[in-house]
Design a protein around this motif. Structure first.
Motif, short mmCIF file in Angstrom:
data_model
loop_
_atom_site.label_atom_id
_atom_site.label_comp_id
_atom_site.label_asym_id
_atom_site.label_seq_id
_atom_site.Cartn_x
_atom_site.Cartn_y
_atom_site.Cartn_z
N ASP A 62 0.87 -1.18 0.00
CA ASP A 62 0.00 0.00 0.00
C ASP A 62 0.91 1.24 0.00
O ASP A 62 1.45 1.61 1.04
CB ASP A 62 -0.89 0.01 1.24
N PRO A 63 1.11 1.87 -1.18
CA PRO A 63 2.06 3.01 -1.28
C PRO A 63 1.77 4.13 -0.28
O PRO A 63 2.68 4.85 0.12
CB PRO A 63 1.86 3.49 -2.72
N ALA A 64 0.52 4.26 0.15
CA ALA A 64 0.17 5.34 1.08
C ALA A 64 0.65 5.04 2.50
O ALA A 64 0.67 5.93 3.35
CB ALA A 64 -1.34 5.56 1.09
N GLN A 65 1.04 3.79 2.76
CA GLN A 65 1.46 3.42 4.11
C GLN A 65 2.84 2.78 4.10
O GLN A 65 3.07 1.75 4.72
CB GLN A 65 0.45 2.45 4.73
N CYS A 66 3.78 3.38 3.38
CA CYS A 66 5.14 2.85 3.29
C CYS A 66 6.07 3.72 4.12
O CYS A 66 6.37 4.85 3.73
CB CYS A 66 5.62 2.82 1.84
N PRO A 67 6.50 3.24 5.26
CA PRO A 67 7.44 4.03 6.06
C PRO A 67 8.81 4.10 5.39
O PRO A 67 9.16 3.26 4.59
CB PRO A 67 7.52 3.25 7.37
N SER A 68 9.55 5.13 5.71
CA SER A 68 10.91 5.29 5.19
C SER A 68 11.88 5.22 6.36
O SER A 68 11.97 6.17 7.15
CB SER A 68 11.07 6.63 4.46
N PRO A 69 12.59 4.11 6.51
CA PRO A 69 13.50 3.96 7.65
C PRO A 69 14.64 4.98 7.60
O PRO A 69 15.11 5.34 6.51
CB PRO A 69 14.01 2.52 7.50
N GLN A 70 15.04 5.43 8.77
CA GLN A 70 16.15 6.35 8.85
C GLN A 70 17.47 5.58 8.75
O GLN A 70 17.67 4.59 9.46
CB GLN A 70 16.10 7.12 10.18
N LEU A 71 18.34 6.03 7.84
CA LEU A 71 19.63 5.37 7.67
C LEU A 71 20.72 6.19 8.33
O LEU A 71 20.62 7.42 8.39
CB LEU A 71 19.95 5.22 6.17
N PRO A 72 21.75 5.52 8.83
CA PRO A 72 22.90 6.27 9.35
C PRO A 72 23.47 7.18 8.26
O PRO A 72 23.40 6.87 7.06
CB PRO A 72 23.90 5.15 9.73
N THR A 73 24.02 8.28 8.65
CA THR A 73 24.50 9.28 7.69
C THR A 73 25.64 8.76 6.81
O THR A 73 25.88 9.32 5.74
CB THR A 73 24.96 10.55 8.42
N ASP A 74 26.33 7.73 7.26
CA ASP A 74 27.45 7.20 6.46
C ASP A 74 27.00 6.13 5.48
O ASP A 74 27.83 5.52 4.81
CB ASP A 74 28.56 6.66 7.36
N ILE A 75 25.70 5.88 5.39
CA ILE A 75 25.18 4.93 4.39
C ILE A 75 24.43 5.74 3.36
O ILE A 75 23.39 6.35 3.65
CB ILE A 75 24.25 3.89 5.04
N THR A 76 24.95 5.77 2.14
CA THR A 76 24.36 6.61 1.08
C THR A 76 24.14 5.81 -0.19
O THR A 76 24.96 5.84 -1.11
CB THR A 76 25.28 7.80 0.78
N PRO A 77 23.04 5.06 -0.26
CA PRO A 77 22.74 4.37 -1.53
C PRO A 77 22.45 5.38 -2.63
O PRO A 77 22.06 6.53 -2.36
CB PRO A 77 21.50 3.54 -1.19
N ALA A 78 22.65 4.96 -3.87
CA ALA A 78 22.41 5.88 -4.99
C ALA A 78 20.96 6.35 -5.01
O ALA A 78 20.68 7.49 -5.37
CB ALA A 78 22.75 5.17 -6.30
N ILE A 79 20.05 5.46 -4.61
CA ILE A 79 18.64 5.81 -4.60
C ILE A 79 17.92 4.84 -3.67
O ILE A 79 18.35 3.70 -3.47
CB ILE A 79 18.05 5.73 -6.04
N THR A 80 16.85 5.30 -3.06
CA THR A 80 16.01 4.44 -2.22
C THR A 80 14.63 4.37 -2.86
O THR A 80 14.01 5.41 -3.12
CB THR A 80 15.90 5.00 -0.79
N LEU A 81 14.17 3.15 -3.12
CA LEU A 81 12.90 2.98 -3.82
C LEU A 81 11.96 2.09 -3.02
O LEU A 81 12.29 0.95 -2.69
CB LEU A 81 13.12 2.33 -5.19
#
Length: 462
Positions: free
Chosen positions: A343-362
């Motif tokens: 359900d796209p309306a209920q998708c949480p976005s976890p907080q990542l440590p600042t030293d983890i930088t993926p090119a994109i989060t989907l």
């Protein structure tokens, strides 16, 4: 190596289709066909003009009917091999193809070796060695990018670039050789500063070709993409969604995938090799441990990583450490996929440590398809195939890459010799080495062992 002067025959199409094509080439190709082929109009192939097609029957040595066929005539030198050639189109029955081959061999032809038709085309000057190698790549291409890359090489664009570089080096070598002829008179025909600049420019162009190998080889072999994450996070479901089929086994039982599963999928005209890996977790199961070890090996090979996590769960310390390690490599493209976002309306976005930088989060749902279009768009953006689609020369052959690297190293030695003011004969020898190396790519300088190795990888009928 191949025997020359005789007439060879082989099927040019795979067995099992509705129609088949048999190719025969050599000095007696048309004469041998006339011994078993009877045209409806009564004309003989050996007396026919090139680029003409003839309908008739083909009989075995005892005169028994085999099939109705169409024989197309190609006269030397205006044929693929540069020899007298005929192509026999018949029905695709394996028995029919075998019977026609047995008949032609009975009348004096011999079975062709792998790649022998293309080898004869190369030896007849119909195409150079890099173009001959492109024939095999064109046949093997299974996506637009691989096709366009092989087609550019087959049309001679890549060869033209190499010939232009070699022509400039030949001019330099000639001037240096002239100086050697007049060495006792202490004359200079080649301006050293101009020579240095030209060597530098040629080395830059060779460097551009060498640098293109990373892209070319990836396109040729398939761009490696590893799918990693904890067990039961949806890796196999994603692979099946991308493939449009149930290629990987899916189960709610953690640890179902115990080995890497590879699938080739074309997206946006580019071929990708997706590697579904075993879920990474602590396990006492020896088989699962072996699968996890193979996962790490797959990660070392892949330059694109799809790191999957459950959108409703926090990353474990182990997963965060792995994601941190992967994203720390600047040459690796990593996306964090937050799966089970049904359900796209209920998708949480976890907080990542600042030293983890993926090119994109989907966020996505591998099960229902949400977010898949964004993922495939990101994947094609990761591979800049514009040079290939634009017809630029891109190196995809390991042999070419090795020779170009050697040429670049030798050019460095030549420039160093000029810097150190070394004698003309030493500079000339370095340039001769570069000429030989480039000539080995195009086939202007050949070795029978190399030719045998190259053409042995071809299919029999080509």
């Amino acid at each position: 190596m191949f025997r020359h002067g005789d007439t060879i025959v082989a099927p040019a199409t795979a067995s099992g289709g509705a129609l088949a094509l048999i190719r025969i080439s050599g000095p007696d190709a048309l004469v041998l066909c006339d011994r078993c082929f009877r045209a409806k109009r009564g004309n003989r192939l050996a007396a026919s003009e090139g680029y003409t097609a003839h309908f008739g029957t083909l009989n075995d040595p005892d005169g028994h009917f085999i099939d109705e066929v169409i024989v197309t005539v190609f006269r030397a030198p205006a044929s693929y091999t540069g020899e007298e050639t005929a192509e026999i189109s018949c029905h695709g029955s394996r028995w029919i193809v075998s019977a026609i081959l047995r008949t032609l061999i009975h009348h004096g032809a011999r079975p062709a070796e792998a790649g022998e038709f293309t080898a004869r085309a190369f030896l007849a000057g119909k195409l150079d060695l890099s173009q001959a190698e492109a024939v095999a790549d064109l046949i093997a291409s299974d996506n637009r990018a691989a096709h366009d890359m092989a087609a550019t090489q087959l049309r001679g664009h890549y060869s033209d670039d190499l010939h232009a570089l070699r022509a400039e080096l030949l001019r330099l070598a000639a001037l240096l050789e002239l100086e050697l002829d007049f060495s006792e008179e202490d004359v200079t025909f080649a301006d050293r500063s101009e020579l240095y600049r030209l060597l530098e420019r040629i080395q830059q162009e060779i460097g551009r070709l060498t640098d293109s190998f990373a892209l070319g080889n990836a396109i040729r072999e398939g761009v490696a993409v590893a799918i990693v994450g904890e067990p039961n996070v949806g890796k196999s479901t994603l692979l099946n969604r991308l493939a449009g089929d149930d290629r990987a086994m899916v189960s709610d039982i953690a640890g179902t995938t115990r080995d890497t599963v590879e699938e080739r999928i074309t997206i946006g005209g580019i071929g990708f090799r997706f590697i579904d890996t075993a879920g990474i977790r602590q396990s006492d199961d020896p088989l699962e441990q072996m699968g996890i070890e193979r996962t790490y090996r797959a990660l070392d090979q892949a330059r694109i990583v799809l790191f999957m996590a459950d959108s409703h769960s926090s990353l474990s310390a182990e997963q965060a450490a792995l994601l941190r390690r992967l994203t720390a490599d600047p040459d690796r493209k990593v996306t964090l996929l937050l799966n089970k976002c049904d359900d796209p309306a209920q998708c949480p976005s976890p907080q990542l440590p600042t030293d983890i930088t993926p090119a994109i989060t989907l966020p996505l749902s591998a099960k229902y398809g949400y977010g898949i279009d964004r993922l495939t768009g990101w994947l094609t953006d990761c591979v800049d195939a514009s040079a290939i689609f634009g017809g630029e020369s891109v190196v995809s052959n390991v042999r070419h890459y090795d020779r170009l690297r050697h040429a670049s190293e030798t050019l460095t030695e030549a420039r160093r010799a000029l810097d150190d003011g070394l004698p003309t004969d030493l500079v000339a020898e370095e340039i001769r080495d570069v000429l030989r190396t480039i000539g080995e790519i195009t086939g202007e300088i050949t070795d029978n062992d190399i030719l045998g190795e190259i053409f042995s990888k071809f299919c029999i009928g080509k």
